[in-house]
Design a protein around this motif. Structure first.
Motif, PDB file in Angstrom:
ATOM      1  N   GLU A 134     -23.224 -54.842 116.042  1.00 39.05           N
ATOM      2  CA  GLU A 134     -24.655 -55.072 115.876  1.00 39.05           C
ATOM      3  C   GLU A 134     -25.338 -53.929 115.147  1.00 39.05           C
ATOM      4  O   GLU A 134     -24.944 -52.765 115.267  1.00 39.05           O
ATOM      5  N   HIS A 138     -28.977 -57.258 114.772  1.00 40.94           N
ATOM      6  CA  HIS A 138     -28.357 -58.172 113.817  1.00 40.94           C
ATOM      7  C   HIS A 138     -26.831 -58.141 113.992  1.00 40.94           C
ATOM      8  O   HIS A 138     -26.247 -57.074 114.206  1.00 40.94           O
ATOM      9  N   THR A 477     -26.259 -61.348 110.190  1.00 38.35           N
ATOM     10  CA  THR A 477     -27.075 -62.469 110.642  1.00 38.35           C
ATOM     11  C   THR A 477     -28.202 -61.980 111.539  1.00 38.35           C
ATOM     12  O   THR A 477     -27.959 -61.244 112.507  1.00 38.35           O
ATOM     13  N   ALA A 478     -29.425 -62.409 111.205  1.00 37.82           N
ATOM     14  CA  ALA A 478     -30.587 -62.037 112.009  1.00 37.82           C
ATOM     15  C   ALA A 478     -30.595 -62.824 113.321  1.00 37.82           C
ATOM     16  O   ALA A 478     -30.081 -63.944 113.389  1.00 37.82           O
TER      17      ALA A 478
END
Length: 486
Positions: A134, A138, A477-478
């Motif tokens: 992370e 994200h 990826t949000a």
């Protein structure tokens, strides 16, 4: 020319393998056996047209193969390994006839390793992964995407094993392959094409083209559709390949041999050290990893030399098909002349041949040990690639490391010592891609393999192979932004 030749009872197709079909060429070249110097047969001699056809076949087959699920790619690689294992005897006798290496080694070690190459990378593919991580909430996800058509140019000293060391990870990664074997030993690559087709590998995924580097190699390495080039061979050839690939910025993996040291300290098990040193004559000295520079501590040099001469003198040189033979012929008259030239020049400059130093009948060169050689001499600094070792002495650890590192190469090093702390100190100071301590040639496909300095560019093995043969992708990826599809 005949489409097939008979090699010790084994039929071998001498045409190219392109797009799932056998393809002839207008020109041929003679492939001869180093055992007796006699022609084995005529082999298709490819050029730019065959190179273009092979790259086109690989390009066309790439999208489907890249999209093939990992499990199916792995299954097919295991099927190829099954095919290799069924034909170990045939592969062994053809390769011995073609390159002169020991038949017993091919049967017991080399050809089983060919099958293992496919099985290892098939299994590694299935566990290839990187833990997600992370960044400010994200998610980062790392993936290995197939790169595209790969040109693999392989050497003559261990033709099929070194070819499949490249072919297996390239195919596992989802790439298509154009394999160009050395013109002095092309035959088992042709048999590999048959085995792969019988295993069900789709047409165009593996292509095999034969010929001379200047005629077909340049057309392959300069092609804009080629996305990876892996080469094992000489430094001058590597420079030409790199220049050819530069126009397209094609990534390269280069393994270029070396001038590796074998260090023997006074606290070593001397019998073990002698065994390790004599082992450097394996494959008639035609081993890129060989520790050809014996560096021995002064206080034990005389005893070491006495034992070495006795053990090396017991080696049997002759027909590699004979189980009792320890050393076979060198690959080609041109290579034999090169080896002899190194030794003759060294002796003219003051070196002394403790053993050997001369040719024998046919394509055989006597196992040779040269002493009284200067550190800056040609025979100490340049790769001979034959059964020729040099012996120098050192006074202390610092001098040993200095001499060991004092070449342009850095592929491997071997160390014999009875002191584990010394082993740690010395290995930390050695410039080498692989260091063996009190052993030699112990290799695991999980380990990184490659050289420093002029011994090469890059590392292969385990995940390092996939790093080279793939385009690595990081997807971030949000935590929000997706529509609710519930």
């Amino acid at each position: 020319m005949a489409d097939k030749i008979n090699v010790a009872g084994v039929p071998v197709d001498t045409r190219h393998w392109i797009g799932g079909q056998r393809v002839a060429s207008a020109e041929t070249f003679i492939d001869s056996s180093p055992i007796d110097g006699q022609p084995i047969g005529e082999v298709a001699r490819g050029g730019p047209a065959e190179a273009q056809a092979a790259v086109a076949a690989a390009r066309d087959a790439f999208p489907s193969w890249a999209a093939t699920p990992r499990a199916e790619r792995a299954r097919l690689l295991h099927a190829i390994a099954d095919g290799v294992e069924k034909r170990i005897e045939e592969l062994a006798i053809v390769e011995t006839t073609d390159n002169g290496a020991l038949l017993r080694s091919h049967r017991r070690g080399v050809m089983p390793r060919v099958a293992h190459n496919f099985r290892f990378f098939a299994d590694w593919l299935l566990k290839l992964d990187h833990e997600d991580f992370e960044t400010r909430g994200h998610r980062n996800h790392v993936s290995w995407d197939p790169a595209g058509p790969c040109v693999l140019i392989t050497p003559w000293n261990a033709p099929l094993m070194l070819a499949t060391w490249k072919v297996a990870p390239a195919l596992a990664a989802g790439n298509t392959v154009i394999l160009k074997p050395a013109e002095w030993s092309p035959l088992t690559a042709s048999l590999l094409a048959d085995i792969a087709a019988e295993a069900g590998l789709p047409a165009g995924v593996l292509n095999v083209v034969q010929g001379y580097g200047a005629e077909i190699g340049d057309a392959l390495t300069s092609h804009p559709d080629v996305r990876r080039i892996s080469f094992t061979g000489s430094v001058p050839t590597a420079k030409r390949i790199a220049a050819s690939a530069a126009a397209n910025l094609t990534p390269l993996s280069l393994e270029l041999g070396g001038k590796s040291p074998l260090l023997v300290f006074a606290d070593a098990d001397l019998e073990l050290a002698v065994d390790l040193a004599v082992e450097q004559y394996d494959n008639a000295g035609q081993v890129c990893l060989a520790g050809t520079r014996l560096l021995v501590e002064e206080s034990v040099a005389e005893e070491f030399t006495r034992r070495f001469v006795a053990k090396a003198g017991a080696l049997r040189q002759g027909d590699p098909r004979d189980e009792a033979t320890d050393i076979g012929p060198n690959i080609h008259p041109r290579q034999l002349e090169k080896i002899d030239g190194f030794v003759r020049r060294a002796i003219a400059d003051g070196a002394r041949a403790v053993i050997g130093g001369h040719r024998r009948d046919g394509q055989f060169y006597a196992p040779t040990l040269l002493t009284d050689v200067a550190q800056d001499s040609e025979v100490v600094q340049e790769e001979v690639f034959g059964p020729v070792l040099t012996l120098q002495t050192f006074a202390d650890e610092d001098e040993a490391v200095r001499l060991a590192n004092d070449t342009r190469f850095g592929l491997a090093a071997t160390l014999a010592t009875g002191d584990p702390e010394r082993a740690e100190r010395v290995t930390a100071g050695l410039v080498a891609g692989t260091v063996w301590v009190n052993c030699f040639f112990v290799r695991d496909l999980q380990a990184p393999f490659g050289g420093s300095r002029l011994s090469g560019v890059g590392r292969e093995g385990g995940t390092w192979s996939f790093d080279f043969y793939c385009d690595l992708k990081n997807t971030v990826t949000a935590p929000k932004g997706f529509k609710d599809h519930g």
